[in-house]
Scaffold this active site. Structure first.
Site, PDB file in Angstrom:
ATOM      1  N   ARG A 147       0.857  -1.179   0.000  1.00  0.00           N
ATOM      2  CA  ARG A 147       0.000   0.000   0.000  1.00  0.00           C
ATOM      3  C   ARG A 147       0.897   1.233   0.000  1.00  0.00           C
ATOM      4  O   ARG A 147       2.057   1.176   0.420  1.00  0.00           O
ATOM      5  CB  ARG A 147      -0.907   0.006   1.239  1.00  0.00           C
ATOM      6  CG  ARG A 147      -1.811  -1.233   1.351  1.00  0.00           C
ATOM      7  CD  ARG A 147      -2.559  -1.236   2.676  1.00  0.00           C
ATOM      8  NE  ARG A 147      -3.457  -2.380   2.786  1.00  0.00           N
ATOM      9  CZ  ARG A 147      -3.104  -3.560   3.308  1.00  0.00           C
ATOM     10  NH1 ARG A 147      -1.854  -3.744   3.763  1.00  0.00           N
ATOM     11  NH2 ARG A 147      -3.972  -4.544   3.378  1.00  0.00           N
ATOM     12  N   LYS A 172      -1.500  -2.603   7.602  1.00  0.00           N
ATOM     13  CA  LYS A 172      -2.903  -2.544   7.976  1.00  0.00           C
ATOM     14  C   LYS A 172      -3.214  -3.629   8.996  1.00  0.00           C
ATOM     15  O   LYS A 172      -2.837  -4.785   8.826  1.00  0.00           O
ATOM     16  CB  LYS A 172      -3.774  -2.730   6.728  1.00  0.00           C
ATOM     17  CG  LYS A 172      -5.235  -2.418   6.959  1.00  0.00           C
ATOM     18  CD  LYS A 172      -6.005  -2.432   5.649  1.00  0.00           C
ATOM     19  CE  LYS A 172      -7.462  -2.076   5.857  1.00  0.00           C
ATOM     20  NZ  LYS A 172      -8.213  -2.058   4.588  1.00  0.00           N
ATOM     21  N   HIS A 278      -3.277   2.674  -5.694  1.00  0.00           N
ATOM     22  CA  HIS A 278      -3.758   1.380  -5.205  1.00  0.00           C
ATOM     23  C   HIS A 278      -4.014   0.410  -6.359  1.00  0.00           C
ATOM     24  O   HIS A 278      -3.977  -0.809  -6.164  1.00  0.00           O
ATOM     25  CB  HIS A 278      -5.025   1.566  -4.371  1.00  0.00           C
ATOM     26  CG  HIS A 278      -5.201   0.540  -3.303  1.00  0.00           C
ATOM     27  ND1 HIS A 278      -4.336   0.413  -2.227  1.00  0.00           N
ATOM     28  CD2 HIS A 278      -6.128  -0.446  -3.142  1.00  0.00           C
ATOM     29  CE1 HIS A 278      -4.737  -0.572  -1.460  1.00  0.00           C
ATOM     30  NE2 HIS A 278      -5.808  -1.122  -1.989  1.00  0.00           N
ATOM     31  N   ARG A 281      -1.208  -1.967  -6.786  1.00  0.00           N
ATOM     32  CA  ARG A 281      -1.256  -3.116  -5.866  1.00  0.00           C
ATOM     33  C   ARG A 281      -2.191  -4.193  -6.419  1.00  0.00           C
ATOM     34  O   ARG A 281      -1.858  -5.383  -6.402  1.00  0.00           O
ATOM     35  CB  ARG A 281      -1.720  -2.630  -4.492  1.00  0.00           C
ATOM     36  CG  ARG A 281      -2.010  -3.730  -3.457  1.00  0.00           C
ATOM     37  CD  ARG A 281      -2.349  -3.048  -2.132  1.00  0.00           C
ATOM     38  NE  ARG A 281      -3.051  -3.919  -1.197  1.00  0.00           N
ATOM     39  CZ  ARG A 281      -2.461  -4.701  -0.307  1.00  0.00           C
ATOM     40  NH1 ARG A 281      -1.144  -4.772  -0.258  1.00  0.00           N
ATOM     41  NH2 ARG A 281      -3.168  -5.429   0.538  1.00  0.00           N
ATOM     42  N   HIS A 304      -3.210  -9.726   3.682  1.00  0.00           N
ATOM     43  CA  HIS A 304      -4.635  -9.914   3.958  1.00  0.00           C
ATOM     44  C   HIS A 304      -4.812 -10.872   5.123  1.00  0.00           C
ATOM     45  O   HIS A 304      -4.178 -11.926   5.177  1.00  0.00           O
ATOM     46  CB  HIS A 304      -5.355 -10.495   2.732  1.00  0.00           C
ATOM     47  CG  HIS A 304      -5.502  -9.516   1.613  1.00  0.00           C
ATOM     48  ND1 HIS A 304      -5.737  -9.888   0.308  1.00  0.00           N
ATOM     49  CD2 HIS A 304      -5.449  -8.149   1.605  1.00  0.00           C
ATOM     50  CE1 HIS A 304      -5.821  -8.815  -0.452  1.00  0.00           C
ATOM     51  NE2 HIS A 304      -5.647  -7.747   0.309  1.00  0.00           N
ATOM     52  N   TYR A 313      -9.223 -11.407  -6.599  1.00  0.00           N
ATOM     53  CA  TYR A 313      -8.406 -11.325  -7.806  1.00  0.00           C
ATOM     54  C   TYR A 313      -8.643 -12.511  -8.732  1.00  0.00           C
ATOM     55  O   TYR A 313      -8.405 -12.407  -9.934  1.00  0.00           O
ATOM     56  CB  TYR A 313      -6.930 -11.194  -7.430  1.00  0.00           C
ATOM     57  CG  TYR A 313      -6.671  -9.947  -6.621  1.00  0.00           C
ATOM     58  CD1 TYR A 313      -6.795  -8.683  -7.207  1.00  0.00           C
ATOM     59  CD2 TYR A 313      -6.362 -10.008  -5.271  1.00  0.00           C
ATOM     60  CE1 TYR A 313      -6.593  -7.530  -6.474  1.00  0.00           C
ATOM     61  CE2 TYR A 313      -6.163  -8.858  -4.525  1.00  0.00           C
ATOM     62  CZ  TYR A 313      -6.281  -7.625  -5.128  1.00  0.00           C
ATOM     63  OH  TYR A 313      -6.096  -6.480  -4.397  1.00  0.00           O
TER      64      TYR A 313
END
Length: 337
Positions: A147, A172, A278, A281, A304, A313
């Protein structure tokens, strides 16, 4: 003459509510961005209810405020979730109250949208329109899947040229992880760090050269903030005053400059897709899937928590024919007449 007893000192002023909020946030080492966001939402909550003190309110008032955000303000689901997090923090950690009945909130809708993904040629076209530091940052985003703020917060010591990896600290969800350091990016990154080191040495010569340190490291190692390894890979062009400590430091590069440069590069490349930092990414993850890497590996690289987040994806690939599905139209000989 007998001594006249000195009057007792005036009672210490009790910190105002927002001062208590800031203190509670800093005790838990939340970022400055989180602090400003939480204080902003708490202020809006108080103003929404006519400046009543939160101690006089509870679940019904929170429900009305959050529902108003969704119904009248039409905010995104993530925005409403952030407002809820701020109010939960206020009641739990500042006012010491437990909230239980928040089921009546009208939730902002979260439409199921596939992320925008660039083709490899489109990525190449966008990067070719960038120069200097924005180009290096954008290339790093596509080459590692980071990110934007994760990339801007990388310290020199977290880049391992020998192992070809970068340590991302407190991404994150406050989780650390590793990602790769692309071999093709190493020469440009080394040259960039040479100029950053020269900048740091000039700061030291001028009596500065200190950066922000996380958690309690500044108290434990007061000189560490001046060491080369703790410096940001992408420092700001000028020094600034830290709003918390009051010290003059060189912070990391501001995200807005990179975002503007990427937006302009997308326009210059004449792309019709609404691409951003973004998007690089998203493109990183999708192209890894195209190359046959397994979903768990990509999940770890992206950071994640749930593999279900990464699975989006695969839907992008399905939509684009990435699984090799051929349209029946392409098998018709002689055209569609």
């Amino acid at each position: 003459m007998p001594d006249v007893p000195s009057p007792p000192p005036p009672p210490a002023r009790k910190p105002r509510l927002l001062e208590q909020v800031r203190a509670a946030i800093r005790t838990r080492h939340y970022s400055l961005r989180t602090e400003e966001a939480y204080v902003g939402w708490i202020t809006r909550f108080i103003l929404f209810h006519g400046k009543r003190h939160p101690n006089e309110m509870g679940e019904p008032e929170i429900n009305r405020f959050l529902s108003d955000l969704a119904v009248r303000k039409k905010v995104a689901a993530s925005t409403q979730t952030q407002a809820l997090s701020a109010l939960l923090f206020l009641y739990r950690h500042v006012l010491g109250q437990t909230l239980s009945r928040l089921g009546d909130v009208v939730r902002a809708s979260r439409p199921a949208k596939l992320p925008t993904v660039l083709t490899r040629d489109e990525v190449r076209a966008v990067l070719s329109k960038l120069d200097d530091t924005p180009r290096l940052v954008a290339t790093l985003l596509y080459g590692t899947g980071m990110r934007l703020m994760e990339a801007l917060r990388v310290r020199v010591k977290d880049v391992d040229f020998a192992l070809n990896e970068i340590l991302i600290r407190e991404g994150k969800g406050m989780r650390d992880r590793h990602t790769m350091l692309p071999e093709s990016l190493k020469p440009a990154l080394r040259n960039h760090l040479d100029s950053v080191k020269a900048l740091h040495e000039r700061d030291l010569k001028d009596g500065y050269g200190e950066v922000f340190l996380p958690d309690a490291l500044e108290r434990k190692y007061p000189a560490a903030g001046r060491h080369w390894g703790w410096q940001y890979v992408f420092p700001a062009p000028s020094r600034s005053r830290d709003p918390r400590s009051g010290k003059t430091r060189r912070h990391h590069l501001d995200k807005s400059g990179v975002q503007k440069a990427v937006r302009q590069a997308v326009l210059d490349a004449k792309l019709t897709k609404p691409a951003s930092c973004h998007t690089l990414r998203h493109s990183f993850a999708t192209h890894l899937l195209e190359d046959g890497y397994d979903i768990r590996t990509i999940q770890e690289l992206l950071g994640h928590r749930d593999v279900a987040t990464t699975m989006i994806y695969t839907h992008v690939l399905n939509q684009a024919g990435g699984r090799g599905v051929r349209s029946p139209l392409d098998s018709i000989r002689g055209g569609s007449g």
